[in-house]
Design a protein around this motif. Sequence first.
Motif, PDB file in Angstrom:
ATOM      1  N   LEU A   1      -5.064   7.879  -6.501  1.00  0.00           N
ATOM      2  CA  LEU A   1      -4.505   6.968  -5.499  1.00  0.00           C
ATOM      3  C   LEU A   1      -2.996   7.093  -5.486  1.00  0.00           C
ATOM      4  O   LEU A   1      -2.353   7.098  -4.435  1.00  0.00           O
ATOM      5  CB  LEU A   1      -4.888   5.522  -5.804  1.00  0.00           C
ATOM      6  CG  LEU A   1      -6.339   5.160  -5.596  1.00  0.00           C
ATOM      7  CD1 LEU A   1      -6.597   3.717  -5.998  1.00  0.00           C
ATOM      8  CD2 LEU A   1      -6.726   5.375  -4.148  1.00  0.00           C
TER       9      LEU A   1
ATOM     10  N   MET B   1      -9.066   7.979 -10.941  1.00  0.00           N
ATOM     11  CA  MET B   1      -8.997   7.485  -9.571  1.00  0.00           C
ATOM     12  C   MET B   1      -7.640   6.831  -9.310  1.00  0.00           C
ATOM     13  O   MET B   1      -7.046   7.024  -8.253  1.00  0.00           O
ATOM     14  CB  MET B   1     -10.118   6.463  -9.364  1.00  0.00           C
ATOM     15  CG  MET B   1     -10.474   6.254  -7.926  1.00  0.00           C
ATOM     16  SD  MET B   1     -11.028   7.800  -7.197  1.00  0.00           S
ATOM     17  CE  MET B   1     -11.360   7.247  -5.563  1.00  0.00           C
TER      18      MET B   1
ATOM     19  N   GLU C   1      -9.822  -4.344  -2.592  1.00  0.00           N
ATOM     20  CA  GLU C   1     -10.322  -3.105  -2.000  1.00  0.00           C
ATOM     21  C   GLU C   1     -11.339  -2.455  -2.904  1.00  0.00           C
ATOM     22  O   GLU C   1     -12.352  -1.944  -2.480  1.00  0.00           O
ATOM     23  CB  GLU C   1      -9.180  -2.101  -1.836  1.00  0.00           C
ATOM     24  CG  GLU C   1      -8.171  -2.520  -0.849  1.00  0.00           C
ATOM     25  CD  GLU C   1      -7.075  -1.475  -0.735  1.00  0.00           C
ATOM     26  OE1 GLU C   1      -6.221  -1.668   0.109  1.00  0.00           O
ATOM     27  OE2 GLU C   1      -7.098  -0.488  -1.484  1.00  0.00           O
ATOM     28  N   ASN C   2     -10.959  -2.542  -4.172  1.00  0.00           N
ATOM     29  CA  ASN C   2     -11.762  -1.900  -5.157  1.00  0.00           C
ATOM     30  C   ASN C   2     -13.151  -2.495  -5.198  1.00  0.00           C
ATOM     31  O   ASN C   2     -14.158  -1.796  -5.270  1.00  0.00           O
ATOM     32  CB  ASN C   2     -11.049  -2.073  -6.488  1.00  0.00           C
ATOM     33  CG  ASN C   2     -11.728  -1.319  -7.554  1.00  0.00           C
ATOM     34  OD1 ASN C   2     -12.291  -0.286  -7.273  1.00  0.00           O
ATOM     35  ND2 ASN C   2     -11.687  -1.824  -8.749  1.00  0.00           N
TER      36      ASN C   2
ATOM     37  N   LYS D   1     -14.024  12.193  -3.809  1.00  0.00           N
ATOM     38  CA  LYS D   1     -15.460  12.283  -3.609  1.00  0.00           C
ATOM     39  C   LYS D   1     -16.108  13.091  -4.730  1.00  0.00           C
ATOM     40  O   LYS D   1     -17.125  12.700  -5.295  1.00  0.00           O
ATOM     41  CB  LYS D   1     -15.729  12.935  -2.249  1.00  0.00           C
ATOM     42  CG  LYS D   1     -17.078  12.601  -1.698  1.00  0.00           C
ATOM     43  CD  LYS D   1     -17.111  12.674  -0.178  1.00  0.00           C
ATOM     44  CE  LYS D   1     -16.955  14.079   0.330  1.00  0.00           C
ATOM     45  NZ  LYS D   1     -16.965  14.196   1.780  1.00  0.00           N
TER      46      LYS D   1
ATOM     47  N   ASP E   1     -19.658  -1.066  -1.621  1.00  0.00           N
ATOM     48  CA  ASP E   1     -20.085  -0.041  -0.679  1.00  0.00           C
ATOM     49  C   ASP E   1     -20.826   1.077  -1.383  1.00  0.00           C
ATOM     50  O   ASP E   1     -21.792   1.613  -0.874  1.00  0.00           O
ATOM     51  CB  ASP E   1     -18.878   0.553   0.044  1.00  0.00           C
ATOM     52  CG  ASP E   1     -18.483  -0.323   1.215  1.00  0.00           C
ATOM     53  OD1 ASP E   1     -19.289  -1.209   1.533  1.00  0.00           O
ATOM     54  OD2 ASP E   1     -17.402  -0.123   1.761  1.00  0.00           O
TER      55      ASP E   1
ATOM     56  N   GLU F   1       0.830  -1.217   0.000  1.00  0.00           N
ATOM     57  CA  GLU F   1       0.000   0.000   0.000  1.00  0.00           C
ATOM     58  C   GLU F   1       0.862   1.264   0.000  1.00  0.00           C
ATOM     59  O   GLU F   1       0.416   2.334  -0.378  1.00  0.00           O
ATOM     60  CB  GLU F   1      -0.853   0.050   1.270  1.00  0.00           C
ATOM     61  CG  GLU F   1      -2.068  -0.796   1.263  1.00  0.00           C
ATOM     62  CD  GLU F   1      -2.761  -0.696   2.612  1.00  0.00           C
ATOM     63  OE1 GLU F   1      -3.757   0.006   2.694  1.00  0.00           O
ATOM     64  OE2 GLU F   1      -2.287  -1.312   3.573  1.00  0.00           O
TER      65      GLU F   1
ATOM     66  N   THR G   1      -9.720   0.449 -10.850  1.00  0.00           N
ATOM     67  CA  THR G   1      -8.482   1.211 -10.732  1.00  0.00           C
ATOM     68  C   THR G   1      -7.288   0.285 -10.898  1.00  0.00           C
ATOM     69  O   THR G   1      -7.411  -0.922 -10.845  1.00  0.00           O
ATOM     70  CB  THR G   1      -8.391   1.884  -9.359  1.00  0.00           C
ATOM     71  OG1 THR G   1      -8.493   0.892  -8.359  1.00  0.00           O
ATOM     72  CG2 THR G   1      -9.476   2.904  -9.185  1.00  0.00           C
TER      73      THR G   1
ATOM     74  N   ASP H   1     -24.247   0.291  -2.091  1.00  0.00           N
ATOM     75  CA  ASP H   1     -25.036   0.232  -0.884  1.00  0.00           C
ATOM     76  C   ASP H   1     -25.711   1.590  -0.664  1.00  0.00           C
ATOM     77  O   ASP H   1     -25.044   2.582  -0.421  1.00  0.00           O
ATOM     78  CB  ASP H   1     -24.065  -0.075   0.278  1.00  0.00           C
ATOM     79  CG  ASP H   1     -24.818  -0.337   1.547  1.00  0.00           C
ATOM     80  OD1 ASP H   1     -26.015  -0.012   1.589  1.00  0.00           O
ATOM     81  OD2 ASP H   1     -24.192  -0.856   2.482  1.00  0.00           O
TER      82      ASP H   1
ATOM     83  N   ASN I   1     -15.087  -1.443  -2.323  1.00  0.00           N
ATOM     84  CA  ASN I   1     -15.529  -0.074  -2.444  1.00  0.00           C
ATOM     85  C   ASN I   1     -16.739   0.026  -3.350  1.00  0.00           C
ATOM     86  O   ASN I   1     -17.682   0.741  -3.067  1.00  0.00           O
ATOM     87  CB  ASN I   1     -14.402   0.776  -2.998  1.00  0.00           C
ATOM     88  CG  ASN I   1     -14.757   2.230  -2.975  1.00  0.00           C
ATOM     89  OD1 ASN I   1     -15.355   2.680  -2.008  1.00  0.00           O
ATOM     90  ND2 ASN I   1     -14.429   2.948  -4.022  1.00  0.00           N
TER      91      ASN I   1
END
Lengths: 699, 351
Positions: free
Chosen positions: A542, A538, A371-372, A576, A378, A202, A425, A381, A375
Amino acid sequence: MISPLYPFPAVIGQEDLKKALILCAINPLIGGVLIRGEKGTAKSTAARGLSELLPEIVTVKGCPNGCDPMGPLCPQCLARLKELALDNSGSSLATINNSPSLESVKRRAPFLTLPLSATEDRVAGGLDLSEALASGRRRVTPGLLAQAHRGILYIDEVNLLDDHIVDLVLDAAASGVNRLEREGLSLSHPANFLLVGTMNPEEGELRPQFLDRFGLSVAITSEDNVDLRVELMLRREAFDASPISFRKLYQKEVDSLKERLYKASRFLPKVKVPSSVRRFASQLASEHNTAGHRADLTLERAALALAAWKGLEAVGEAEVIEVSPMVLAHRQREAVPPPPPPPPAPEEPEEPEEPEKQEDPKDPEKPQDQENQDNQEDQKDPENQKDQKESQPEDLNQPPEPQDPNQNPPEPGEAPETVFEIGSTFRVVPIRSPFDRIRRRGSGRRSRSRVSQKQGRYVKSGPDQGRGDLAVDATIRAAAPYQLSREKPPGLALVVQPSDFREAVREKKMGNYLFFTVDASGSMGARGRMAASKGAIMSLLLDAYQKRDQVALISFRRDQAQVNLPLTASIDLAGKLLSELPVGGRTPLSSGLALTYREVRNSLSKNPLARPIVIIITDGRGNVSLAPEAKPFEEALKLAKAMTWEKRVKYIVVDTEETGAVTFGLARRLAESLSAVYFKTETLESKTLVDLVKNDELF
Amino acid sequence: MFNKTAVYPFAAIVGQDKLKLALILNIINPTLSGVLIRGEKGTAKSTAVRALADILPQIEVIEGDPFGLAPEEVDLYAELCQALGRESVGQPVFGLRKVKVVELPVGATEDRVVGSMDLERALKTGDKRVEPGLLAQAHRGILYVDEVNLLDDHVVDVLLDSAAMGVNTLEREGVSFSHPARFTLVGTMNPEEGELRPQLLDRFGLCVNIGGLTDLEQRVAILERRASFEQNPESFTVAYAQESSQIAERIGKARELVGRVEIDRDRLYRIARFSLELGVDGHRGDIIILKAAKTLAAWHGRSKVEDSDIEAAAELALPHRVRRQPLMEISDNLEAVRRAGQRAKAPQSSS
């Protein structure tokens, strides 16, 4: 031991990691282990635990570098050997055939920690201060590389190590010799060590050359078996509560493991490699398209160690296969360039999972994929999305909302506005400003720069230039040899004269200003291209996050451009806003360029030494001009040409046009006018080791 | 350092119960490895940390020892003294002092943090000696970093290095030296100014998000108390002295109890499932929940961990560990933690 070690056998699971460490301890020729994994997975614990398992080695008595009496020897030992030889030839002619030998002692193989804050003189060796003061003689105090000879050099968070220290370590690891040329010292001594490094991907990747120096690599993840997790919790807690009694519990296991290791390392020279197995290893390496021949060699050495560990007389194919993942994983490059990601299905332009699915099997090791996915889940959601929206007004520095469809109703005849989700990504190719000698202020980790503050890594010392940043240690070392001849006032041991002054040269990486200029016109929305573009942006964001950049977001659509986000360090905010960026309308390319340029100039007038990087994401189909009668695209090109006058800015154009039957290549022409580096969305992804190097040269 | 000027008493802080709890838990059990306090400006972040001085317990140290060695580390004393160029004082004498709060300013340079060559000594006698840095001072104490997200990267690297293993290794400017450095890391940050790196984030055992209070009465209470404190700090402190000493006493009791707190095996499974449900990187989360739950039980005077302890501990230990894209907000995670807690509660027959 300053802090009690967690016993190696008490580490739960992580069998690959333990095996890799043991193999290296048996056969140091393997060259080391790189442990890659998420945080909190016993990376450091296991590596440090190894230190008490290392077998003893035989060294020349009194040698600071820990030379092997069988050679190679350091200059000091060679000099002693010569003396001995002279003594011998003088005393009796009869013994002349018996070559003299140095006295030897046994000791535990060294385990040295290279901290991230280490300075060059301590790594490579430097002047012995007390000796210089006392006798005026220049003598070397051995550095970490000398001390680690025939042992382990351990680097925690190795990917955060400074480049010039990496260079020193690399050089020694590659040649097995550390050459010292500094502070009037000139010396070389053997430095063969095992490199053990841990890293969390990371935090950024390792340089390919450095990566290759690690014989083995293991990727580790956390345990997902509940029983083991519980056991692990209990053990760790018991250890933290009372390290010493915990260690006693495992003392027997530690001892027997140590014994077995020692036996295996003694047995190692007796293990044979049948030529068929050797051929098998080479074949395996070439099948995996490894760069260079180190893979073949390491494969053989690791298999040898494994056979010795198992007590086998000869290496079999099974051993080669068993060690092959550790040897090959970090060296592998892809055989054929992977096919460009197929265009998203035309029927479902908004389906964000489409590229995702095709991406997954291609590179299963990519940590971001997981992770992607999370995400994306999410984001779908609804509850979560609501949360995000709700928390938004709390941000005080929030620029005007980009999403204002109520105030600006879509022009008739135009595609309605849509907000696309962020596509998949990936890791982007390295983007950085070239290194120059201008001193700057700031922080971050993108581009290397000399710094003007009294801050940053103290790289080395140079002659005094009156900046007031005295390199004290270097100054004292410079003055030391002359102390015998200088007159000293009472109470002072050291007289420093202006000619001794040495100044610290400090260096650190700095973040750049990144300006993202995003084409949000209707043409970008076609066939899910915006999702892919957003994915690309994105990825760049990152990357910017890892490098501590400041970013600004500018978008253009309908008839004008707007600054969505002025220059800020809060990349979270940029992310965002990006996810909420709507698409629709015509393409005011010139307006976008003009506004970007204005923002860049503003940033430059605030910080004249900054090196902004402008990343323009567009398909180049400009169709709205600034001047009413100008041809839109011609105007944009003219503007682009003019923008190149500012030499401090670096431009990058990311072309989002699909590679298909009909291409206009407009973005490429724009890139030419801007003297920009040109990428397609697909080529922005850094895929292989080779790519990384190639693109490194590009900048 | 802090106790020279008047310090706002811990007991007088209005609201912010979670923050206060997280700090207290860390004092009871220093192996919880710290608190990260995230919140906007003016939410008593720094006040709370500084006020800790009030309620800190006493620890046993060697008199005059700059490294604050623990009684069980006494064998190191002679060695460390030698590196400092001190004549060995013979038999070390132990005394009591309060746990220290050492502040790491954002502009600190690396050499002050890890230590460096003692310049004065080098010039006067030509000896090469160590001058211990802030990490040495912080051993067995609290290292407080205000605005930790603004800390320079290479200082963060150094912090990570020693926070990980409890040892500070010095290999610079001609000196080679290492000493124990186990500290409780307390950091404050304002998320608007950028996030912390995941690696550093993970080093903080607990994390609390705090906001301004919305209750009008509480807001007024803050104003009143602040005003009377500024008017006359001494009498204000005296007014809260009793309450402060009560907290200190309760902490003392909990410190004694925490080693004896027990937990059922079922509840251990619950903790493990909790982290699995949420998708937390690594195992540090599990271990911290376990420790925090035990410490919580001790704080409440119980010698057995209950479900409520685990839930409360998870809310403190997990939000910043949930696997996330770096650009996702941490405050969003709290809800996810609660949901995972519900799921983990359901007994599973498989294990």
